[in-house]
Enzyme design. Structure first.
Site, PDB file in Angstrom:
ATOM      1  N   ASP A  90       0.839  -1.203   0.000  1.00 33.53           N
ATOM      2  CA  ASP A  90       0.000   0.000   0.000  1.00 33.53           C
ATOM      3  C   ASP A  90       0.872   1.250   0.000  1.00 33.53           C
ATOM      4  O   ASP A  90       1.513   1.572   1.002  1.00 33.53           O
ATOM      5  CB  ASP A  90      -0.883   0.011   1.257  1.00 33.53           C
ATOM      6  CG  ASP A  90      -1.795   1.232   1.294  1.00 33.53           C
ATOM      7  OD1 ASP A  90      -2.899   1.149   0.747  1.00 33.53           O
ATOM      8  OD2 ASP A  90      -1.377   2.276   1.838  1.00 33.53           O
ATOM      9  N   TYR A 112       3.340   9.662  -0.542  1.00 36.67           N
ATOM     10  CA  TYR A 112       4.395   9.022   0.256  1.00 36.67           C
ATOM     11  C   TYR A 112       5.770   9.201  -0.403  1.00 36.67           C
ATOM     12  O   TYR A 112       6.798   8.945   0.216  1.00 36.67           O
ATOM     13  CB  TYR A 112       4.135   7.520   0.467  1.00 36.67           C
ATOM     14  CG  TYR A 112       2.846   7.166   1.161  1.00 36.67           C
ATOM     15  CD1 TYR A 112       2.052   8.140   1.772  1.00 36.67           C
ATOM     16  CD2 TYR A 112       2.388   5.850   1.207  1.00 36.67           C
ATOM     17  CE1 TYR A 112       0.852   7.809   2.385  1.00 36.67           C
ATOM     18  CE2 TYR A 112       1.196   5.516   1.833  1.00 36.67           C
ATOM     19  CZ  TYR A 112       0.431   6.502   2.413  1.00 36.67           C
ATOM     20  OH  TYR A 112      -0.758   6.158   3.024  1.00 36.67           O
ATOM     21  N   LYS A 139      -2.635   5.944  -4.369  1.00 34.16           N
ATOM     22  CA  LYS A 139      -3.738   6.877  -4.057  1.00 34.16           C
ATOM     23  C   LYS A 139      -3.495   8.214  -4.752  1.00 34.16           C
ATOM     24  O   LYS A 139      -2.340   8.627  -4.914  1.00 34.16           O
ATOM     25  CB  LYS A 139      -3.827   7.103  -2.541  1.00 34.16           C
ATOM     26  CG  LYS A 139      -3.720   5.824  -1.724  1.00 34.16           C
ATOM     27  CD  LYS A 139      -3.946   6.023  -0.243  1.00 34.16           C
ATOM     28  CE  LYS A 139      -3.622   4.743   0.522  1.00 34.16           C
ATOM     29  NZ  LYS A 139      -2.211   4.567   0.881  1.00 34.16           N
ATOM     30  N   HIS A 189      -7.507   9.745  -1.966  1.00 35.54           N
ATOM     31  CA  HIS A 189      -6.857   9.682  -0.648  1.00 35.54           C
ATOM     32  C   HIS A 189      -7.704  10.308   0.467  1.00 35.54           C
ATOM     33  O   HIS A 189      -7.792   9.764   1.568  1.00 35.54           O
ATOM     34  CB  HIS A 189      -5.482  10.348  -0.739  1.00 35.54           C
ATOM     35  CG  HIS A 189      -4.474   9.806   0.220  1.00 35.54           C
ATOM     36  ND1 HIS A 189      -3.137   9.716  -0.067  1.00 35.54           N
ATOM     37  CD2 HIS A 189      -4.610   9.310   1.481  1.00 35.54           C
ATOM     38  CE1 HIS A 189      -2.491   9.201   0.976  1.00 35.54           C
ATOM     39  NE2 HIS A 189      -3.372   8.947   1.925  1.00 35.54           N
TER      40      HIS A 189
HETATM   41  P1  NAD Z   1       1.012   1.452  11.836  1.00 29.77           P
HETATM   42  O1  NAD Z   1      -0.172   1.580  12.705  1.00 29.77           O
HETATM   43  O2  NAD Z   1       1.093   0.337  10.867  1.00 29.77           O
HETATM   44  O3  NAD Z   1       2.280   1.462  12.805  1.00 29.77           O
HETATM   45  C1  NAD Z   1       3.571   1.429  12.277  1.00 29.77           C
HETATM   46  C2  NAD Z   1       4.581   1.576  13.395  1.00 29.77           C
HETATM   47  O4  NAD Z   1       4.419   0.528  14.354  1.00 29.77           O
HETATM   48  C3  NAD Z   1       6.010   1.381  12.847  1.00 29.77           C
HETATM   49  O5  NAD Z   1       6.558   2.589  12.435  1.00 29.77           O
HETATM   50  C4  NAD Z   1       6.736   0.778  14.035  1.00 29.77           C
HETATM   51  O6  NAD Z   1       7.185   1.831  14.840  1.00 29.77           O
HETATM   52  C5  NAD Z   1       5.666   0.034  14.751  1.00 29.77           C
HETATM   53  N1  NAD Z   1       5.719  -1.419  14.468  1.00 29.77           N
HETATM   54  C6  NAD Z   1       5.389  -2.079  13.330  1.00 29.77           C
HETATM   55  N2  NAD Z   1       5.497  -3.397  13.480  1.00 29.77           N
HETATM   56  C7  NAD Z   1       5.923  -3.596  14.752  1.00 29.77           C
HETATM   57  C8  NAD Z   1       6.237  -4.739  15.510  1.00 29.77           C
HETATM   58  N3  NAD Z   1       6.081  -5.955  15.001  1.00 29.77           N
HETATM   59  N4  NAD Z   1       6.663  -4.566  16.796  1.00 29.77           N
HETATM   60  C9  NAD Z   1       6.797  -3.339  17.332  1.00 29.77           C
HETATM   61  N5  NAD Z   1       6.499  -2.201  16.661  1.00 29.77           N
HETATM   62  C10 NAD Z   1       6.083  -2.328  15.386  1.00 29.77           C
HETATM   63  O7  NAD Z   1       1.232   2.867  11.117  1.00 29.77           O
HETATM   64  P2  NAD Z   1       0.954   3.596   9.762  1.00 29.77           P
HETATM   65  O8  NAD Z   1       2.164   3.591   8.926  1.00 29.77           O
HETATM   66  O9  NAD Z   1       0.367   4.919  10.122  1.00 29.77           O
HETATM   67  O10 NAD Z   1      -0.225   2.785   9.018  1.00 29.77           O
HETATM   68  C11 NAD Z   1       0.002   1.688   8.187  1.00 29.77           C
HETATM   69  C12 NAD Z   1      -0.187   2.038   6.727  1.00 29.77           C
HETATM   70  O11 NAD Z   1      -1.499   2.571   6.497  1.00 29.77           O
HETATM   71  C13 NAD Z   1       0.719   3.167   6.217  1.00 29.77           C
HETATM   72  O12 NAD Z   1       2.042   2.762   6.074  1.00 29.77           O
HETATM   73  C14 NAD Z   1       0.022   3.529   4.946  1.00 29.77           C
HETATM   74  O13 NAD Z   1       0.295   2.574   3.934  1.00 29.77           O
HETATM   75  C15 NAD Z   1      -1.442   3.468   5.394  1.00 29.77           C
HETATM   76  N6  NAD Z   1      -1.981   4.775   5.816  1.00 29.77           N
HETATM   77  C16 NAD Z   1      -2.966   5.337   5.069  1.00 29.77           C
HETATM   78  C17 NAD Z   1      -3.515   6.551   5.430  1.00 29.77           C
HETATM   79  C18 NAD Z   1      -4.604   7.138   4.612  1.00 29.77           C
HETATM   80  O14 NAD Z   1      -4.946   8.310   4.799  1.00 29.77           O
HETATM   81  N7  NAD Z   1      -5.188   6.391   3.697  1.00 29.77           N
HETATM   82  C19 NAD Z   1      -3.040   7.238   6.560  1.00 29.77           C
HETATM   83  C20 NAD Z   1      -2.035   6.643   7.319  1.00 29.77           C
HETATM   84  C21 NAD Z   1      -1.522   5.407   6.949  1.00 29.77           C
END
Ligand code: NAD
Length: 270
Positions: free
Chosen positions: A44, A49, A74, A107
């Site tokens: 994704d 990004y 997106k 988005h």
């Molecule tokens: P997330 O909730 O997936 O958290 C990611 C963070 O959690 C990492 O940076 C790391 O610090 C921690 N983490 C990950 N795996 C771990 C593990 N196994 N143990 C310990 N810590 C761990 O955060 P995110 O990036 O905000 O969301 C995931 C994805 O959603 C994004 O990368 C993106 O692709 C998408 N997203 C979309 C929107 C949107 O507006 N559509 C907004 C935000 C994110």
């Protein structure tokens, strides 16, 4: 890896790798390569990004054929507002080094989303995208969009995790057969502050992150946890060999408190 059937007959792998804040270049190439090696078949990304080139490079260089990888990107808000959705898609395809994406999302619900949706419909008709959907659309946005559509959105990607399940959006999407996809499923890392996940994880010989991802899977949510660390990328997809009990699920459900870690789609300024 389990697939979920979308209403247009496309199947989306229920677990994908999120790459928001994964740096273009080596970091993004490595993360996507490690994920594909570990068994992920879904990535994704988004124009905003600024890592589509590296995501595309990693997919192109991998031994897996392109049609085995589900790629989402997106259209960013400035392009939606400016009526430049088609051009934005062309740019994304060029950067991703592919002639189609599996899923293209608007988005955020900014001014101009109805004509932008019609561009998505045309892109799908031309075979440039296999499925089209939304992100951060609230029920009132769906009420505005859906009467205007020729093709129903497949997906709505929203902030979704144990502190925030957005029941109003969930119900509106269920009513229209729109699949929910969770962004920030790991609460942007804040899950580490919540003891309950460790307690449940210990019972199953799993980690807290795996427990949350499993909770998404059992709720039939598509989920895209982000990591750029190889060990965590592997850990986050090792979630198909255990099951949370009804009691575990209920204990996690009870954490809901309407708390966001990201921007509110009803009040944002970008
Ligand atoms: P997330 O909730 O997936 O958290 C990611 C963070 O959690 C990492 O940076 C790391 O610090 C921690 N983490 C990950 N795996 C771990 C593990 N196994 N143990 C310990 N810590 C761990 O955060 P995110 O990036 O905000 O969301 C995931 C994805 O959603 C994004 O990368 C993106 O692709 C998408 N997203 C979309 C929107 C949107 O507006 N559509 C907004 C935000 C994110």
């Amino acid at each position: 890896m389990k697939n979920i059937q979308l209403h247009n007959d496309t199947a989306i792998p229920q677990l994908g790798l999120g790459v928001w804040q994964t740096k273009d270049g080596r970091e993004a190439v490595n993360a996507v390569t490690w994920a594909l090696d570990a068994g992920y078949r879904h990535v994704d990304t988004a124009a905003i990004y600024k890592n589509e080139e590296s995501v595309g490079q990693a997919v192109a260089d991998h031994s897996l054929p392109r049609d085995q990888v589900f790629l989402t990107t997106k259209v960013w808000n400035t392009d939606i507002r400016a009526g430049k959705t088609r051009q934005a898609l062309e740019t994304s395809l060029r950067k991703l080094k592919t002639d189609y994406v599996d899923l293209l999302l608007l988005h955020w619900p900014v001014d101009g989303f109805v004509p932008a949706w019609h561009e998505l419909e045309r892109a799908q008709e031309k075979g440039l995208v296999r499925a089209i959907g939304l992100s951060n659309f609230m029920p009132e946005n769906l009420d505005q969009l859906l009467p205007e559509t020729n093709v129903q959105p497949c997906i709505n990607q929203i902030e979704y995790h144990p502190y925030l399940t957005q029941p109003d959006v969930t119900a509106a999407c269920a009513e229209h057969g729109i699949q929910l996809e969770a962004w920030s499923p790991l609460m942007q890392g804040h899950f580490l502050e919540i003891d309950l996940f460790d307690r449940i994880a210990e019972k199953h010989g799993k980690t807290a992150a795996q427990v949350i991802i499993r909770w998404d899977l059992q709720r039939d949510i598509v989920t895209i946890p982000k990591s750029s660390n190889q060990g965590r990328i592997q850990e986050n997809c090792s979630v198909f060999d255990f099951e949370l009990s009804a009691e575990d699920m209920a204990a996690i459900d009870a954490l809901e408190r309407g708390k966001r870690f990201g921007p509110d789609p009803r009040n944002f300024d970008f």
